[in-house]
Each structure stands twice: as C-alpha cells, then as structure tokens.
Write an enzyme that holds these catalytic residues in place. Sequence first.
Site, mmCIF file in Angstrom:
data_model
loop_
_atom_site.group_PDB
_atom_site.id
_atom_site.type_symbol
_atom_site.label_atom_id
_atom_site.label_comp_id
_atom_site.label_asym_id
_atom_site.label_seq_id
_atom_site.Cartn_x
_atom_site.Cartn_y
_atom_site.Cartn_z
ATOM 1 N N HIS A 129 -50.224 43.297 6.488
ATOM 2 C CA HIS A 129 -49.758 42.411 5.408
ATOM 3 C C HIS A 129 -48.482 42.961 4.766
ATOM 4 O O HIS A 129 -48.431 43.236 3.562
ATOM 5 C CB HIS A 129 -50.863 42.209 4.350
ATOM 6 C CG HIS A 129 -50.616 41.001 3.493
ATOM 7 N ND1 HIS A 129 -51.617 40.211 2.996
ATOM 8 C CD2 HIS A 129 -49.472 40.438 3.040
ATOM 9 C CE1 HIS A 129 -51.105 39.227 2.275
ATOM 10 N NE2 HIS A 129 -49.793 39.347 2.279
ATOM 11 N N ARG A 161 -51.962 33.523 5.520
ATOM 12 C CA ARG A 161 -53.055 34.262 4.882
ATOM 13 C C ARG A 161 -54.179 34.421 5.902
ATOM 14 O O ARG A 161 -54.367 33.548 6.774
ATOM 15 C CB ARG A 161 -53.601 33.478 3.691
ATOM 16 C CG ARG A 161 -52.739 33.544 2.471
ATOM 17 C CD ARG A 161 -52.795 34.943 1.841
ATOM 18 N NE ARG A 161 -52.090 35.015 0.585
ATOM 19 C CZ ARG A 161 -50.856 35.489 0.418
ATOM 20 N NH1 ARG A 161 -50.168 35.933 1.451
ATOM 21 N NH2 ARG A 161 -50.314 35.536 -0.774
HETATM 22 P P1 NAP Z 1 -44.249 26.694 -0.299
HETATM 23 O O1 NAP Z 1 -42.805 26.718 -0.632
HETATM 24 O O2 NAP Z 1 -45.223 26.182 -1.303
HETATM 25 O O3 NAP Z 1 -44.379 25.854 1.051
HETATM 26 C C1 NAP Z 1 -45.592 25.455 1.564
HETATM 27 C C2 NAP Z 1 -45.367 24.508 2.731
HETATM 28 O O4 NAP Z 1 -46.641 24.239 3.331
HETATM 29 C C3 NAP Z 1 -44.789 23.159 2.285
HETATM 30 O O5 NAP Z 1 -43.855 22.712 3.223
HETATM 31 C C4 NAP Z 1 -46.017 22.257 2.270
HETATM 32 O O6 NAP Z 1 -45.749 20.875 2.526
HETATM 33 C C5 NAP Z 1 -46.809 22.832 3.439
HETATM 34 N N1 NAP Z 1 -48.223 22.489 3.316
HETATM 35 C C6 NAP Z 1 -49.102 22.837 2.349
HETATM 36 N N2 NAP Z 1 -50.306 22.278 2.580
HETATM 37 C C7 NAP Z 1 -50.174 21.560 3.719
HETATM 38 C C8 NAP Z 1 -51.056 20.756 4.463
HETATM 39 N N3 NAP Z 1 -52.324 20.560 4.086
HETATM 40 N N4 NAP Z 1 -50.583 20.158 5.588
HETATM 41 C C9 NAP Z 1 -49.298 20.338 5.961
HETATM 42 N N5 NAP Z 1 -48.407 21.089 5.292
HETATM 43 C C10 NAP Z 1 -48.850 21.698 4.180
HETATM 44 O O7 NAP Z 1 -44.765 28.143 0.107
HETATM 45 P P2 NAP Z 1 -43.886 29.402 0.582
HETATM 46 O O8 NAP Z 1 -43.220 30.052 -0.575
HETATM 47 O O9 NAP Z 1 -43.054 28.988 1.732
HETATM 48 O O10 NAP Z 1 -45.042 30.392 1.050
HETATM 49 C C11 NAP Z 1 -45.920 30.023 2.095
HETATM 50 C C12 NAP Z 1 -47.040 31.032 2.236
HETATM 51 O O11 NAP Z 1 -46.587 32.223 2.869
HETATM 52 C C13 NAP Z 1 -47.667 31.584 0.965
HETATM 53 O O12 NAP Z 1 -48.517 30.645 0.321
HETATM 54 C C14 NAP Z 1 -48.459 32.735 1.522
HETATM 55 O O13 NAP Z 1 -49.685 32.266 2.040
HETATM 56 C C15 NAP Z 1 -47.583 33.212 2.689
HETATM 57 N N6 NAP Z 1 -46.945 34.515 2.404
HETATM 58 C C16 NAP Z 1 -47.258 35.566 3.212
HETATM 59 C C17 NAP Z 1 -46.658 36.794 2.989
HETATM 60 C C18 NAP Z 1 -46.918 37.971 3.885
HETATM 61 O O14 NAP Z 1 -46.475 39.081 3.579
HETATM 62 N N7 NAP Z 1 -47.572 37.777 5.000
HETATM 63 C C19 NAP Z 1 -45.735 36.964 1.942
HETATM 64 C C20 NAP Z 1 -45.465 35.869 1.133
HETATM 65 C C21 NAP Z 1 -46.072 34.638 1.376
HETATM 66 P P3 NAP Z 1 -44.833 19.997 1.512
HETATM 67 O O15 NAP Z 1 -43.432 20.510 1.720
HETATM 68 O O16 NAP Z 1 -45.011 18.624 2.000
HETATM 69 O O17 NAP Z 1 -45.355 20.269 0.137
HETATM 70 C C1 GLV Z 2 -47.571 38.230 -0.399
HETATM 71 O O1 GLV Z 2 -48.360 38.072 0.464
HETATM 72 C C2 GLV Z 2 -47.175 37.220 -1.331
HETATM 73 O O2 GLV Z 2 -47.858 36.193 -1.432
HETATM 74 O O3 GLV Z 2 -46.141 37.395 -1.997
#
Ligand code: NAP
Ligand code: GLV
Length: 308
Positions: free
Chosen positions: A271, A223
């Site tokens: 994005h 983000r």
């Molecule tokens: P997720 O499954 O909730 O995974 C989050 C990961 O981050 C987990 O491994 C978590 O650790 C780790 N984490 C969170 N807080 C932390 C901290 N303070 N220190 C160290 N590690 C930490 O999320 P996801 O589905 O993979 O998505 C991740 C992010 O991608 C979304 O929240 C969003 O910001 C981004 N995103 C971007 C796009 C785009 O188009 N650019 C699209 C979709 C998503 P634990 O495993 O220990 O809980």
């Molecule tokens: C896009 O950025 C999402 O969070 O799905």
Amino acid sequence: MTFLMLSYPERVEVFRRAFAHDLPDVPFASDATQVDPQSVRYLMTWAFPDNLAERYPNLEIIFSVGAGIDQVDRTSIPPQAKLVRMIESGLTSLMRDYVVMSVLALHRRLPAYLELQRRHEWVNLEFTWADQRRVSVLGLGELGRASLDALKPFGFQLAGWSRSPKNVEGIRSYHGPEGLRTMLAETDILICLLPLTQETRHILNAELFSQLPRGASLVQVGRGGHMDQEALLAALDTGHLEAAFVDVTDPEPLPADHPLWSHPKVILTPHVAAHTRPDTAAEATIANMRLILAGKEPNGLVDPQRGY
Ligand code: NAP
Ligand code: GLV
C-alpha cells in the site's frame, strides 16, 4: 473555530507552519488533549477518534488525510458535518508514477522475465507494440485521469470507466454495467482506481476477470476490499490472467502464509502506490479552507449518497 490536525509530527509541523503563514486567523492545534473540544470546527485525520459527535459537537468539516475515505465509519459523522477527501498534486503524482511503472512492466512482461531469470532461462517472449496494447482504468476521477494522461505519450490504446458518462480527449470512455462489459472485452491491462463503496466492493471478482481477454493483466491500486483475492489467484493459476501488480490487499498486511506474497505472477507492494505529501497537501487544505470561509464548496467534498 480551531483546526485540529491528528497526524504524525513531521506532517503536522508542515501544516502548522503553512497555516501560521497563510491563515494566521485560524487557530491550529494538533494535541487533542490541549484543545477545547467545543472550539473544534475543522478536523483533519485519517481514522476517526471514538465518539466523534459527542467529543466535537461543533464540527463542520472533517478532512481526510488521504484520498480514500472508506477507512472511516461514516455513520459516526455528526449530522451537520461534511467529509472532504484529499486531492493534492503530490499524492496524484505518486499514483501516476506507480501506474506508469506497473503498466510498462506488465506491457514488457517483467513478471514473466523475472521468473525466467529465477530459473536461469534465456528466453525471448512474444511482445506487443504499445499502439496495440489496450490499457483501461476503472475510475475516471482525480487519480484515474492523471494516470491515463501520464500513459498517453507511450501510445497505448486508452480507455476508462466511470459511474457517469465522460468525454475525455484521447480516451474511450464507458459507464454503467454495459459499458464495463464492453471495455473489459477490449482490455489487456486493467487498472483499478475506484473508491471503495457498496457498489464497488469485490468488483474485481471471477466474473469480471472472465470478461477480460485471456492473457490480460491487472494493476490493483484501489482498495483491498475491491478484490476477491482467491478469484485473482485462480485466474492467474489457470493462465487466464498473465500477471498482476497488487498494492492493496484485505487484510493489510496479508498473513505471512498468504499465497499472494510468493506468487510468481504477482508483484506485491505494501500500500505504497501513493501518499499524501505534506507541503502540497497543506497548500490544498489552505485553499479549501479559504473556499469554506468564503461560504463556498471545498474541493473533494464527499457526497454521502454516492459514498465517495
Ligand atoms: P475520485 O476522484 O472520487 O474518482 C472516483 C472515480 O470512480 C470516478 O470517476 C467515479 O465515477 C468512479 N466510480 C465510483 N463509483 C463507481 C461505480 N459504482 N461505477 C463506476 N465508476 C465509479 O477518486 P480518486 O481521488 O481518483 O481516488 C480513487 C481511489 O484510489 C481512492 O478512493 C482510493 O481507493 C484509491 N487510492 C489508493 C491509494 C494507494 O496508495 N493504493 C492512494 C490513494 C487513493 P464518476 O466520475 O462518474 O463520479
Ligand atoms: C491512500 O491510500 C489514500 O487514500 O490516500
């Protein structure tokens, strides 16, 4: 017990058809003006409507249309309601593609070659074999793990950092502040796939960049709020960082005169790394509704304490 979906018409139609076929007993609505607000138990949306708690007093579950949930004001969630983020294969596959594209481009020094091309210079730059290239991900969740899995066939040295300890085959895993320092010192290409929380805001700052070896690169797909953009520009300008793919910024879009638009070491995308795919998201939501209706926990339930 209505399921109200607030999204654009094409996506809504895919969900409407899927609900009619797979969950005919759950009334599905998409026009907030035509629905009895008291009947709304399930709401799918990207941003929250105003006065959420007063408007829908019987809300039980709010489904985010996207994987991130930082766009909503969590203080306005009614106390009895839970928030569920999107986990679905279409979105995951898009993110995986974007990360592989950008890691390969940085590995093969594409931004530097594009600049040489602009200058009409035919120059061989030094290169590194994939098995000597260290690629690390901040965030070992759904998207971080899928991206690392997709990078495995190239033979990179892979690592990841999370809040809690992990044991992932073929990946050096780190956690906590000490783990982060260790991982950064051994990283050539860093990918940010963290959720935006109080702890992770501005995690990509001057201090973090200084802990990466000189010549490292960045893939920023988390983000905009994760990054101090001035610190990135400074690290690129001193040559400490070689290049960056930046998909998310603060604000979005950037002002027309922002230096990230035209920086020769930056590849900027608006994005678009990943989007929710309607048909696979409908399948995932229906599977979650089945869990909820059976009194079980849905996939992607947000922990209000952790903030993701
Ligand atoms: P997720 O499954 O909730 O995974 C989050 C990961 O981050 C987990 O491994 C978590 O650790 C780790 N984490 C969170 N807080 C932390 C901290 N303070 N220190 C160290 N590690 C930490 O999320 P996801 O589905 O993979 O998505 C991740 C992010 O991608 C979304 O929240 C969003 O910001 C981004 N995103 C971007 C796009 C785009 O188009 N650019 C699209 C979709 C998503 P634990 O495993 O220990 O809980
Ligand atoms: C896009 O950025 C999402 O969070 O799905």
